[in-house]
Design an enzyme around this catalytic site. Structure first.
Site, PDB file in Angstrom:
ATOM      1  N   ASP A  37      11.601   3.450   2.719  1.00 40.51           N
ATOM      2  CA  ASP A  37      10.257   3.775   2.206  1.00 40.51           C
ATOM      3  C   ASP A  37       9.567   4.611   3.402  1.00 40.51           C
ATOM      4  O   ASP A  37      10.279   4.472   4.570  1.00 40.51           O
ATOM      5  CB  ASP A  37       9.314   2.834   2.264  1.00 40.51           C
ATOM      6  CG  ASP A  37       8.080   3.052   1.509  1.00 40.51           C
ATOM      7  OD1 ASP A  37       7.721   4.106   0.884  1.00 40.51           O
ATOM      8  OD2 ASP A  37       7.121   2.103   1.782  1.00 40.51           O
ATOM      9  N   ASP A  76       8.077  -2.237   0.018  1.00 40.62           N
ATOM     10  CA  ASP A  76       6.725  -3.303   0.344  1.00 40.62           C
ATOM     11  C   ASP A  76       6.004  -3.530  -0.852  1.00 40.62           C
ATOM     12  O   ASP A  76       5.035  -4.430  -0.632  1.00 40.62           O
ATOM     13  CB  ASP A  76       5.928  -2.790   1.451  1.00 40.62           C
ATOM     14  CG  ASP A  76       5.257  -1.196   1.143  1.00 40.62           C
ATOM     15  OD1 ASP A  76       5.478  -0.923  -0.113  1.00 40.62           O
ATOM     16  OD2 ASP A  76       5.012  -0.490   2.012  1.00 40.62           O
ATOM     17  N   ASP A  82       8.651  -1.970  -5.601  1.00 40.60           N
ATOM     18  CA  ASP A  82      10.149  -1.897  -5.141  1.00 40.60           C
ATOM     19  C   ASP A  82      10.919  -3.173  -5.372  1.00 40.60           C
ATOM     20  O   ASP A  82      12.298  -3.282  -4.880  1.00 40.60           O
ATOM     21  CB  ASP A  82       9.951  -1.862  -3.295  1.00 40.60           C
ATOM     22  CG  ASP A  82       9.213  -0.504  -2.887  1.00 40.60           C
ATOM     23  OD1 ASP A  82       9.269   0.334  -3.424  1.00 40.60           O
ATOM     24  OD2 ASP A  82       8.269  -0.640  -2.123  1.00 40.60           O
TER      25      ASP A  82
END
Length: 903
Positions: A337, A639, A643
């Site tokens: 990310d 997070d 995800d």
């Protein structure tokens, strides 16, 4: 109402493409809400607004699964055979070994599946609804499609809702979309297919209201919500075995096949050719089974992995599943990310553009420290030369509702929106002389008009300050402020420079102002629609973490590809990737492009691109699977709830400990306590060290098992008394081998470890070199054992004395071979050995254990041993030294052979 199924033939389930009125018509409801009776009937038909619980296996079953291993089957069969023969001591000890191994696996590995429970906990517990025109508070589980819900600041949204009223509504959706900014919601129809992050007229279950108020109609509940879809994805993802565990499973099957074949052949030879008594022969074959099974290996593997876990925890990486440590060392792709992991997660003004000059702003965080310089320059500016820059900074500072504060730990942070906070930090960096400002009326920011305005008294002047999207503000201005005063607006200049700013991946925010005659304190939209004076544009970004740049360089040097998967804009993502050093000629594949190709084409594209932007949970899951289809060992960071499926699918799921949701942490294999990409690089280094040490351990344990098996095979073929009893074999495998292996677990990483490519996960841990070493050392140890056996037979020693001396010689020789295993090809006795205090500790432990089994009466009775005189110790140590020298000579020969082959 007979039916509540929506008519979605044109756009099935695409509620954002329907007007609120059409959605209500399809759901047969109105702004007055459902009647309580109808709501109850719908609840019976569609079920509660909750995610289904997953059945959890009982504790006894999860414990029993740890006996499901072919090597343990051999031990259990051996225990059953000894029980039938009445050798109860042997039975108890063999069963104890099996139970100990199962207990280690059960307690060290977290097999409980908590992800779905954490997801259910994210749902709102209550909802404010309208039913029959009356407002009421109900249990959120009782919501049904067609209910009218009221949303207020701080509310957790209880279901997927089509909004029909929204007043400055801002929703925090990062847990679903990956976007770091709050989303400004609206109610208009979106007449095209868009991704989840752009469905601005919908509010999603599990997200939360940051500001504003709204009303909407519930369109999906429970498993049909976006959160429910993620729940289903998590439930369908199968956890894969790690490369090492797959290899150990394969090795176990091969050992099982070899043992069974050898036992059948030896039974025929011993019973029919050598006339062994059946009971004695069966006990010898049990000794063979116990000897050839490296039953201590599972415990040793768990121990080494546990040490790796502890070391990583001190370096801010919490490992939730033991095998993850080993998988980290094989990782070949890291999908990360962007926000907060590769970047600071702190918006920062990097540049300011005025009518005649461009400025750079230094500083990387919310700390109000950094110089403002001319673009390309290094010296601080002279404010007297740039009054228009000062005017811009005062405008964005005054037309601002945020503040910058320092917490008790000394860390700077923002109260309010991150973009506004960055502008406050800019004002603090400028250190302009204080002015007396009286704030009056305000037009709050709204996504429908994309600006915020503030009327205020500044000294003797009454001013309107305006801040918002540059394209919107340019339409309100006819003039601009240059350093020499007010000028006609040069729109071509601004649009050209805006293109340059956008190419750098910067977000843009503009400011304007105008003096207002009179002393009125009120302000409304007509006051800012014309006559404004354009001041400038700030370029903002979430800057890369300096340590992430270094970590990415380290990963690329180690042959690990780094891919950025983000919900952000493609231009921003590519610009950040360039700053991070992820490569040259970077391009981004968007979620739309990804949806347009099938899995076979994605398999190829996934390896070509390093940046994936505007992605959804489904996209991330497909990307991980596509990379795995290329035989890549994939690490995935995340997070948000969005995800979780990809994290669970990945070989190593990596959750953020600070900003990560509980769902993400429970789905992950590793949690970063500092949300820092550089911690991943450190974990990869530790993973490689652990794998090297595991390989050294296998190289250490297997020759002993081979030697024990060979001793028994040769004894049966020769018609001799077997030189070791089953319990003595177990003692050597469990007590001494496990103890000595502890020394290898603490070996430091070898030089050049992070300059080699990730290992091939299909390459067996028993490769050609390893197999040769196992055979070579196994024959050495076998020869040592029979040398002792022959020598003691010649001296008329009794059977128990001979067996005790053979056991002791093998244990000492194994201790000597431990030092050979420190380095696979180099000479083992070097200075680095002194840094491993565990080698001294295991040596002392081995002496203690051997003294116990040789000299303590109840141990002598259990293991059929006899006390040995000091001279026998000297003989065993001498044989161990010969074994050590023979292996070092073999290393020297291999080094020379490889050197000649290289030349």
């Amino acid at each position: 109402m007979d039916s509540m199924q929506p008519n979605t033939q044109d756009h099935p389930n695409q509620w954002y493409r329907k007007s609120a009125e059409q959605a209500m018509a399809d759901l047969q409801t109105s702004t007055s809400g459902l009647a309580p009776e109808e709501a109850a009937a719908r609840l019976l038909r569609v079920g509660t607004n909750a995610l289904p619980a997953k059945a959890v296996d009982p504790v006894w079953l999860r414990f029993a699964r740890h006996f499901n291993d072919v090597l343990i089957y051999i031990l259990l069969a051996a225990a059953a055979a000894t029980a039938l023969m009445g050798h109860w001591t042997d039975t108890v000890v063999i069963l104890s070994v099996a139970v100990i191994n199962a207990a280690i696996g059960f307690f060290q590995e977290n097999k409980a599946e908590k992800s779905l429970a954490a997801l259910r906990g994210m749902l709102s517990s209550h909802a404010q609804v309208v039913r029959n025109g009356n407002k009421m508070k109900i249990d959120a589980r009782e919501l049904v499609p067609g209910d009218i819900v009221i949303l207020r600041p701080g509310d957790k949204i209880p279901a997927d809702v089509r909004l029909y009223e929204a007043h400055h509504l801002q929703v925090e959706e990062s847990m679903l979309t990956g976007e770091s900014m709050t989303v400004d919601k609206q109610v208009e129809v979106i007449d095209q297919e868009v991704l989840l992050a752009d469905r601005l007229n919908l509010a999603f279950s599990g997200t939360s209201v940051s500001a504003g108020n709204a009303k909407g109609v519930v369109v999906e509940t429970g498993v049909s919500t976006e959160l429910g879809k993620i729940n289903r994805m998590i439930a369908t993802v199968d956890e894969s075995r790690t490369p090492l565990l797959r290899q150990i499973d394969q090795m176990g099957k091969r050992i099982f096949q070899l043992i069974v074949g050898m036992m059948l052949v030896l039974f025929v030879i011993g019973f029919f050719l050598h006339d062994y008594p059946f009971g004695e022969l069966l006990l010898s074959l049990i000794s063979l089974a116990v000897a050839a099974v490296p039953e201590g290996l599972p415990a040793i593997v768990s121990m080494i992995l546990s040490i790796g876990v502890q070391r990583m925890a001190t370096n801010k990486a919490i490992i939730r599943k033991l095998p993850t440590v080993e998988t980290l060392g094989a990782m070949s792709v890291i999908c990360s990310d962007k926000t907060g992991t590769l970047t600071m997660n702190e918006m920062t003004v990097r540049s300011v553009l005025t009518a005649d000059t461009s400025f750079n702003v230094e500083g990387q965080s919310y700390e109000p420290k950094g110089r403002i310089t001319l673009a390309g320059g290094t010296a601080p500016i002279n404010w007297a030369d740039h009054p228009n820059l000062a005017a811009f900074i005062r405008a964005v500072d005054t037309c601002n509702d945020s503040s910058v504060q320092r917490d008790d730990s000394g860390r700077w942070g923002v109260v309010g929106g991150p973009t506004e906070g960055a502008l406050k930090v800019l004002a603090r960096k400028a250190e302009l002389p204080a002015q007396e400002v009286k704030r009056l009326g305000k037009i709050p920011f709204d996504s429908s008009y994309k600006y915020m305005a503030r009327r205020c008294d500044v000294g003797d002047e009454n001013l309107i300050y305006l801040k918002g999207a540059p394209d919107v503000l340019l339409g309100m201005c006819e003039q601009q402020l240059g350093k020499d005063g007010i000028q006609p607006l040069d729109r071509d200049y601004w649009e050209r420079e805006m293109g340059h700013i956008a190419s750098q991946g910067l977000r843009m925010l503009a400011a304007a102002y105008r003096p207002v005659p009179g002393a009125d304190s009120e302000i409304d939209h007509p006051d800012v629609q014309q006559g404004m004076i354009f001041l400038g544009i700030a370029g903002l970004m979430d800057p890369p973490r300096p340590e992430a740049i270094e970590a990415i360089s380290m990963c690329r040097q180690a042959g690990i590809q780094v891919k950025m998967i983000t919900g952000d804009h493609p231009d921003t993502a590519v610009a950040i990737a360039g700053m991070l050093g992820m490569g040259t000629d970077l391009r981004a594949m968007t979620g739309h492009e990804l949806e347009a190709i099938d899995d076979s084409e994605l398999k190829s594209r996934a390896m070509q691109y390093s940046v994936f932007a505007r992605t959804s949970p489904e996209h991330k899951l497909r990307l991980v699977r596509a990379l795995q289809a290329n035989d890549q060992v994939v690490g995935m960071t995340g997070d948000g709830v969005n995800d979780a499926p990809a994290l669970k699918q990945a070989d190593v799921g990596i959750a953020m400990g600070i900003k990560g949701t509980e769902v993400t942490k429970e789905a992950a294999d590793m949690v970063l306590t500092d949300d820092n990409f550089s911690t991943i690089a450190g974990a990869v280094r530790e993973g490689r060290r652990v794998y090297d040490n595991l390989k050294k351990t296998v190289l250490f344990v297997l020759p002993t098992s081979m030697a024990q098996g060979l001793i028994i095979v040769i004894a049966i073929l020769a018609g001799m008394v077997v030189p070791l009893s089953p319990l003595q074999v177990l003692w050597m495998n469990m007590a001494t081998a496990t103890t000595l292996s502890f020394g290898l677990a603490f070996e430091p990483g070898e030089s050049g470890m992070m300059r080699r490519k990730p290992r091939d996960v299909h390459e067996s841990i028993l490769g050609g070199f390893t197999l040769w070493r196992v055979i070579f050392v196994g024959i050495l140890l076998t020869a040592a054992a029979f040398s002792v056996d022959t020598w003691m037979l010649a001296n008329n020693a009794d059977t128990n004395h001979i067996r005790t001396m053979v056991l002791h010689t093998l244990v000492i020789s194994q201790w000597a071979y431990l030092f050979n295993c420190r380095l696979q090809e180099e000479f083992s006795l070097n200075a680095a050995m002194l840094r491993n205090g565990a080698l001294l500790a295991v040596t002392l432990a081995l002496i203690l254990l051997q003294c116990l089994v040789l000299y303590v009466p109840f141990m002598q009775s259990a293991f059929d041993t006899q006390p040995l005189p000091f001279s026998n110790w000297l003989v065993a140590i001498g044989i161990g030294a010969l074994v050590f020298l023979a292996v070092e000579l073999e290393k020297w020969v291999i080094r020379k052979w490889k050197a000649r082959r290289g030349r």
